[in-house]
Design a protein around this motif. Structure first.
Motif, PDB file in Angstrom:
ATOM      1  N   GLY A 229      -9.776  10.711  -3.038  1.00 48.33           N
ATOM      2  CA  GLY A 229     -10.859  10.025  -2.328  1.00 48.33           C
ATOM      3  C   GLY A 229     -10.652   8.522  -2.302  1.00 48.33           C
ATOM      4  O   GLY A 229     -10.867   7.870  -1.274  1.00 48.33           O
ATOM      5  N   ILE A 230     -10.233   7.959  -3.417  1.00 49.51           N
ATOM      6  CA  ILE A 230      -9.985   6.517  -3.497  1.00 49.51           C
ATOM      7  C   ILE A 230      -8.837   6.125  -2.571  1.00 49.51           C
ATOM      8  O   ILE A 230      -8.925   5.126  -1.844  1.00 49.51           O
ATOM      9  CB  ILE A 230      -9.690   6.102  -4.950  1.00 49.51           C
ATOM     10  CG1 ILE A 230     -10.951   6.247  -5.804  1.00 49.51           C
ATOM     11  CG2 ILE A 230      -9.161   4.672  -5.007  1.00 49.51           C
ATOM     12  CD1 ILE A 230     -10.718   6.109  -7.291  1.00 49.51           C
ATOM     13  N   ILE A 231      -7.778   6.915  -2.579  1.00 45.99           N
ATOM     14  CA  ILE A 231      -6.624   6.627  -1.708  1.00 45.99           C
ATOM     15  C   ILE A 231      -7.045   6.650  -0.247  1.00 45.99           C
ATOM     16  O   ILE A 231      -6.665   5.775   0.537  1.00 45.99           O
ATOM     17  CB  ILE A 231      -5.477   7.617  -1.989  1.00 45.99           C
ATOM     18  CG1 ILE A 231      -4.862   7.325  -3.356  1.00 45.99           C
ATOM     19  CG2 ILE A 231      -4.433   7.580  -0.884  1.00 45.99           C
ATOM     20  CD1 ILE A 231      -3.900   8.386  -3.854  1.00 45.99           C
ATOM     21  N   GLN A 232      -7.867   7.627   0.137  1.00 47.43           N
ATOM     22  CA  GLN A 232      -8.314   7.706   1.531  1.00 47.43           C
ATOM     23  C   GLN A 232      -9.171   6.500   1.895  1.00 47.43           C
ATOM     24  O   GLN A 232      -9.031   5.931   2.979  1.00 47.43           O
ATOM     25  CB  GLN A 232      -9.080   9.005   1.790  1.00 47.43           C
ATOM     26  CG  GLN A 232      -9.420   9.206   3.254  1.00 47.43           C
ATOM     27  CD  GLN A 232      -8.193   9.176   4.157  1.00 47.43           C
ATOM     28  OE1 GLN A 232      -7.201   9.835   3.899  1.00 47.43           O
ATOM     29  NE2 GLN A 232      -8.250   8.387   5.210  1.00 47.43           N
ATOM     30  N   GLU A 233     -10.036   6.083   0.984  1.00 44.61           N
ATOM     31  CA  GLU A 233     -10.861   4.896   1.241  1.00 44.61           C
ATOM     32  C   GLU A 233      -9.989   3.660   1.420  1.00 44.61           C
ATOM     33  O   GLU A 233     -10.235   2.833   2.309  1.00 44.61           O
ATOM     34  CB  GLU A 233     -11.854   4.673   0.109  1.00 44.61           C
ATOM     35  CG  GLU A 233     -13.013   5.652   0.109  1.00 44.61           C
ATOM     36  CD  GLU A 233     -14.000   5.384  -1.009  1.00 44.61           C
ATOM     37  OE1 GLU A 233     -14.222   4.199  -1.342  1.00 44.61           O
ATOM     38  OE2 GLU A 233     -14.543   6.361  -1.544  1.00 44.61           O
ATOM     39  N   LEU A 234      -8.962   3.507   0.596  1.00 40.33           N
ATOM     40  CA  LEU A 234      -8.061   2.359   0.716  1.00 40.33           C
ATOM     41  C   LEU A 234      -7.296   2.404   2.038  1.00 40.33           C
ATOM     42  O   LEU A 234      -7.089   1.365   2.672  1.00 40.33           O
ATOM     43  CB  LEU A 234      -7.092   2.318  -0.468  1.00 40.33           C
ATOM     44  CG  LEU A 234      -7.724   1.956  -1.813  1.00 40.33           C
ATOM     45  CD1 LEU A 234      -6.717   2.157  -2.939  1.00 40.33           C
ATOM     46  CD2 LEU A 234      -8.247   0.533  -1.796  1.00 40.33           C
TER      47      LEU A 234
ATOM     48  N   SER B 226      -7.548  17.899 -14.656  1.00 38.83           N
ATOM     49  CA  SER B 226      -6.512  17.353 -13.780  1.00 38.83           C
ATOM     50  C   SER B 226      -6.926  17.479 -12.315  1.00 38.83           C
ATOM     51  O   SER B 226      -6.710  16.555 -11.527  1.00 38.83           O
ATOM     52  CB  SER B 226      -5.198  18.087 -14.033  1.00 38.83           C
ATOM     53  OG  SER B 226      -4.206  17.623 -13.172  1.00 38.83           O
ATOM     54  N   ALA B 227      -7.531  18.593 -11.953  1.00 41.78           N
ATOM     55  CA  ALA B 227      -7.980  18.791 -10.571  1.00 41.78           C
ATOM     56  C   ALA B 227      -9.083  17.791 -10.221  1.00 41.78           C
ATOM     57  O   ALA B 227      -9.124  17.255  -9.112  1.00 41.78           O
ATOM     58  CB  ALA B 227      -8.470  20.215 -10.370  1.00 41.78           C
ATOM     59  N   GLN B 228      -9.984  17.518 -11.174  1.00 41.36           N
ATOM     60  CA  GLN B 228     -11.058  16.568 -10.933  1.00 41.36           C
ATOM     61  C   GLN B 228     -10.497  15.153 -10.746  1.00 41.36           C
ATOM     62  O   GLN B 228     -10.933  14.424  -9.857  1.00 41.36           O
ATOM     63  CB  GLN B 228     -12.064  16.589 -12.086  1.00 41.36           C
ATOM     64  CG  GLN B 228     -12.869  17.865 -12.141  1.00 41.36           C
ATOM     65  CD  GLN B 228     -13.678  18.001 -13.420  1.00 41.36           C
ATOM     66  OE1 GLN B 228     -13.439  17.305 -14.395  1.00 41.36           O
ATOM     67  NE2 GLN B 228     -14.614  18.926 -13.416  1.00 41.36           N
ATOM     68  N   VAL B 229      -9.528  14.785 -11.567  1.00 46.67           N
ATOM     69  CA  VAL B 229      -8.902  13.471 -11.441  1.00 46.67           C
ATOM     70  C   VAL B 229      -8.185  13.371 -10.099  1.00 46.67           C
ATOM     71  O   VAL B 229      -8.276  12.353  -9.402  1.00 46.67           O
ATOM     72  CB  VAL B 229      -7.933  13.207 -12.614  1.00 46.67           C
ATOM     73  CG1 VAL B 229      -7.059  12.001 -12.345  1.00 46.67           C
ATOM     74  CG2 VAL B 229      -8.707  13.034 -13.905  1.00 46.67           C
ATOM     75  N   HIS B 230      -7.485  14.430  -9.715  1.00 47.16           N
ATOM     76  CA  HIS B 230      -6.766  14.440  -8.440  1.00 47.16           C
ATOM     77  C   HIS B 230      -7.738  14.284  -7.274  1.00 47.16           C
ATOM     78  O   HIS B 230      -7.481  13.520  -6.328  1.00 47.16           O
ATOM     79  CB  HIS B 230      -5.966  15.734  -8.285  1.00 47.16           C
ATOM     80  CG  HIS B 230      -5.233  15.827  -6.996  1.00 47.16           C
ATOM     81  ND1 HIS B 230      -4.150  15.041  -6.694  1.00 47.16           N
ATOM     82  CD2 HIS B 230      -5.450  16.590  -5.899  1.00 47.16           C
ATOM     83  CE1 HIS B 230      -3.723  15.325  -5.479  1.00 47.16           C
ATOM     84  NE2 HIS B 230      -4.497  16.262  -4.980  1.00 47.16           N
TER      85      HIS B 230
END
Length: 121
Positions: free
Chosen positions: A97-102, A88-92
């Motif tokens: 990271g994806i959210i920050q890139e977006l 779960s921590a790895q997915v988070h």
């Protein structure tokens, strides 16, 4: 800075912190269960006072509730719960990271065009 201040950081007033007995009562568990979980789950690291008392923050309480659910409701073993929390921590981390890139892309797209710069259609 004296060495004791490094080992035991100053605990500032602010969000409520619960002692182990209070945290255990809130969860309907015995304090020894929380002490045991602390040894089994590296994600669980309550603050310690200079006298060694554990102080659980709201984040610690959320982690304790998650562990309790995994063990008591979902029926996982300690090892299985530990793996689930790690996954779960790895997915988070990945989704953060994806959210920050977006967000960065949105900021670039919403920035006013520079004079002479050509914008793609």
């Amino acid at each position: 800075m004296p060495s004791t201040q490094r080992m035991f950081p100053e605990i500032s007033p602010g969000p409520k912190r619960l002692r182990i007995g209070e945290a255990a009562r809130e969860l309907g568990l015995e304090p020894y269960v929380l002490r045991y979980w602390e040894t089994e789950f590296p994600q669980l690291a309550p603050l310690r006072t200079e006298k060694g008392q554990r102080l659980y923050t709201q984040n610690d309480m959320a982690m304790l509730r998650r562990i309790q659910k995994l063990l008591h409701e979902d029926g996982l073993t300690i090892d299985g719960a530990r793996r689930r929390l790690t996954e779960s921590a790895q997915v988070h981390e990945l989704t953060s990271g994806i959210i920050q890139e977006l967000r960065d892309i949105r900021t670039m797209l919403s920035a006013p065009a520079r004079p002479g710069a050509r914008r793609r259609p």
